[in-house]
Scaffold this motif. Sequence first.
Motif, PDB file in Angstrom:
ATOM      1  N   ASP A 130    -114.222 -59.811  73.505  1.00 31.01           N
ATOM      2  CA  ASP A 130    -114.937 -59.899  74.785  1.00 31.01           C
ATOM      3  C   ASP A 130    -115.596 -58.553  75.097  1.00 31.01           C
ATOM      4  N   SER A 131    -116.912 -58.579  75.182  1.00 26.98           N
ATOM      5  CA  SER A 131    -117.662 -57.347  75.420  1.00 26.98           C
ATOM      6  C   SER A 131    -117.523 -56.815  76.840  1.00 26.98           C
ATOM      7  N   ASP A 136    -111.548 -48.344  75.341  1.00 28.23           N
ATOM      8  CA  ASP A 136    -110.337 -47.735  75.911  1.00 28.23           C
ATOM      9  C   ASP A 136    -109.434 -48.791  76.530  1.00 28.23           C
ATOM     10  N   GLU A 137    -110.036 -49.778  77.166  1.00 32.44           N
ATOM     11  CA  GLU A 137    -109.238 -50.847  77.774  1.00 32.44           C
ATOM     12  C   GLU A 137    -108.540 -51.671  76.693  1.00 32.44           C
ATOM     13  N   ILE A 138    -109.218 -51.916  75.602  1.00 30.52           N
ATOM     14  CA  ILE A 138    -108.618 -52.670  74.493  1.00 30.52           C
ATOM     15  C   ILE A 138    -107.438 -51.899  73.900  1.00 30.52           C
ATOM     16  N   ILE A 139    -107.612 -50.579  73.745  1.00 36.21           N
ATOM     17  CA  ILE A 139    -106.508 -49.750  73.239  1.00 36.21           C
ATOM     18  C   ILE A 139    -105.318 -49.825  74.172  1.00 36.21           C
ATOM     19  N   HIS A 140    -105.600 -49.755  75.481  1.00 36.23           N
ATOM     20  CA  HIS A 140    -104.517 -49.837  76.470  1.00 36.23           C
ATOM     21  C   HIS A 140    -103.815 -51.185  76.398  1.00 36.23           C
ATOM     22  N   MET A 141    -104.567 -52.260  76.189  1.00 34.60           N
ATOM     23  CA  MET A 141    -103.961 -53.586  76.065  1.00 34.60           C
ATOM     24  C   MET A 141    -102.976 -53.619  74.896  1.00 34.60           C
ATOM     25  N   GLY A 142    -103.405 -53.040  73.774  1.00 38.86           N
ATOM     26  CA  GLY A 142    -102.511 -53.005  72.617  1.00 38.86           C
ATOM     27  C   GLY A 142    -101.231 -52.263  72.921  1.00 38.86           C
ATOM     28  N   GLU A 143    -101.339 -51.184  73.677  1.00 36.05           N
ATOM     29  CA  GLU A 143    -100.154 -50.414  74.047  1.00 36.05           C
ATOM     30  C   GLU A 143     -99.231 -51.227  74.954  1.00 36.05           C
ATOM     31  N   VAL A 144     -99.829 -51.979  75.880  1.00 37.45           N
ATOM     32  CA  VAL A 144     -99.017 -52.814  76.779  1.00 37.45           C
ATOM     33  C   VAL A 144     -98.296 -53.897  75.996  1.00 37.45           C
ATOM     34  N   TYR A 145     -99.019 -54.553  75.078  1.00 36.48           N
ATOM     35  CA  TYR A 145     -98.394 -55.596  74.268  1.00 36.48           C
ATOM     36  C   TYR A 145     -97.261 -55.020  73.412  1.00 36.48           C
ATOM     37  N   ALA A 208    -118.411 -61.189  84.833  1.00 36.15           N
ATOM     38  CA  ALA A 208    -119.464 -62.061  84.291  1.00 36.15           C
ATOM     39  C   ALA A 208    -120.813 -61.709  84.917  1.00 36.15           C
ATOM     40  N   ARG A 209    -121.833 -61.674  84.079  1.00 35.95           N
ATOM     41  CA  ARG A 209    -123.147 -61.245  84.533  1.00 35.95           C
ATOM     42  C   ARG A 209    -123.922 -62.367  85.225  1.00 35.95           C
ATOM     43  N   ASP A 210    -123.700 -63.608  84.793  1.00 37.51           N
ATOM     44  CA  ASP A 210    -124.388 -64.744  85.403  1.00 37.51           C
ATOM     45  C   ASP A 210    -123.578 -66.008  85.138  1.00 37.51           C
ATOM     46  N   LEU A 214    -120.398 -66.679  82.677  1.00 39.18           N
ATOM     47  CA  LEU A 214    -119.128 -67.141  83.236  1.00 39.18           C
ATOM     48  C   LEU A 214    -118.627 -68.366  82.494  1.00 39.18           C
ATOM     49  N   LEU A 215    -119.536 -69.293  82.191  1.00 41.46           N
ATOM     50  CA  LEU A 215    -119.160 -70.503  81.454  1.00 41.46           C
ATOM     51  C   LEU A 215    -118.649 -70.153  80.063  1.00 41.46           C
ATOM     52  N   ALA A 216    -119.318 -69.199  79.411  1.00 49.57           N
ATOM     53  CA  ALA A 216    -118.900 -68.780  78.067  1.00 49.57           C
ATOM     54  C   ALA A 216    -117.502 -68.171  78.101  1.00 49.57           C
ATOM     55  N   LEU A 217    -117.220 -67.384  79.134  1.00 46.32           N
ATOM     56  CA  LEU A 217    -115.894 -66.767  79.257  1.00 46.32           C
ATOM     57  C   LEU A 217    -114.820 -67.811  79.495  1.00 46.32           C
ATOM     58  N   ARG A 218    -115.135 -68.795  80.325  1.00 47.57           N
ATOM     59  CA  ARG A 218    -114.155 -69.862  80.584  1.00 47.57           C
ATOM     60  C   ARG A 218    -113.848 -70.651  79.324  1.00 47.57           C
ATOM     61  N   GLN A 219    -114.851 -70.838  78.505  1.00 50.90           N
ATOM     62  CA  GLN A 219    -114.614 -71.525  77.232  1.00 50.90           C
ATOM     63  C   GLN A 219    -113.777 -70.644  76.292  1.00 50.90           C
ATOM     64  N   LEU A 220    -114.045 -69.352  76.313  1.00 52.97           N
ATOM     65  CA  LEU A 220    -113.301 -68.415  75.459  1.00 52.97           C
ATOM     66  C   LEU A 220    -111.828 -68.402  75.806  1.00 52.97           C
ATOM     67  N   TYR A 221    -111.538 -68.374  77.114  1.00 53.82           N
ATOM     68  CA  TYR A 221    -110.153 -68.260  77.566  1.00 53.82           C
ATOM     69  C   TYR A 221    -109.541 -69.594  77.976  1.00 53.82           C
ATOM     70  N   GLY A 222    -110.178 -70.684  77.597  1.00 53.59           N
ATOM     71  CA  GLY A 222    -109.689 -71.999  78.000  1.00 53.59           C
ATOM     72  C   GLY A 222    -108.250 -72.277  77.598  1.00 53.59           C
ATOM     73  N   ASN A 223    -107.853 -71.813  76.425  1.00 55.51           N
ATOM     74  CA  ASN A 223    -106.500 -72.090  75.924  1.00 55.51           C
ATOM     75  C   ASN A 223    -105.425 -71.231  76.598  1.00 55.51           C
ATOM     76  N   MET A 224    -105.866 -70.267  77.405  1.00 60.55           N
ATOM     77  CA  MET A 224    -104.901 -69.384  78.060  1.00 60.55           C
ATOM     78  C   MET A 224    -104.496 -69.886  79.452  1.00 60.55           C
ATOM     79  N   ASP A 225    -105.045 -71.039  79.867  1.00 60.69           N
ATOM     80  CA  ASP A 225    -104.697 -71.568  81.199  1.00 60.69           C
ATOM     81  C   ASP A 225    -103.289 -72.105  81.221  1.00 60.69           C
TER      82      ASP A 225
END
Length: 225
Positions: A130-131, A136-145, A208-210, A214-225
């Motif tokens: 996810d762009s 830095d945020e991705i690195i932090h996520m790895g540290e949290v996990y 989300a920019r538009d 937003l729709l693309a992101l919802r499809q990306l994270y659909g399995n995480m609901d």
Amino acid sequence: MKKSSLIGLCLCALFTVAPTQKTHAIVWVVVKAAAKKIIKAIDLQVQRLQNKTIGLQNAQKVVENSLSKLKLDEISGWVNKQKDLYQTYYDELVKVKNVIAYYQEIRVIMQKQVDMVNECREAYNLFRSDSHFTPDEIIHMGEVYDGILSQSAQNLKSINLVIKSFLTQMNDASRLVLIHEAGQAIDENYTDLRRYNSSNKAKALNRARDESDLLALRQLYGNMD
């Protein structure tokens, strides 16, 4: 060196290394492999105990059938002679069934451990693709996990202690305390993981920019609901 000790040393070493994408992958693989190893050992032991249960039940049936064939005046004397043997079968059967119940509880806990690793890997890979997140945020996520999994890895030590306890004089009450503490800890880790994933997902959606984004992101994270 025992394998359980080797696993512990590997975990300690990995959690002190500077976090990188490769390190995250190794950590998660080690935790998952250790949990799966315990599950496999539990399955084998439960199978042995179930076979033993069948043997004990068959022995009880033999005793009960013998009783039913005796005349009333013979039963009293026969029972006095066989009481200890019959009671031994009964006590052993109860003990084996209790151990199976403990193992089944442990298996549930360890399967949650495996599921947690899978969710960590899946979520991390999604967020990395996810762009809307910075490097830095991705690195932090790895540290949290890594932190969540390092905490949950402590359950491996507790569970191994319970498994070894079946060869020692630890009482049932002490075993139950260890099992329940491990179960509660892994549940808390799992809750933290899902709360963190939900937070990151919400952050991405807010960026989300538009509407199409937003729709693309919802499809990306659909399995995480």
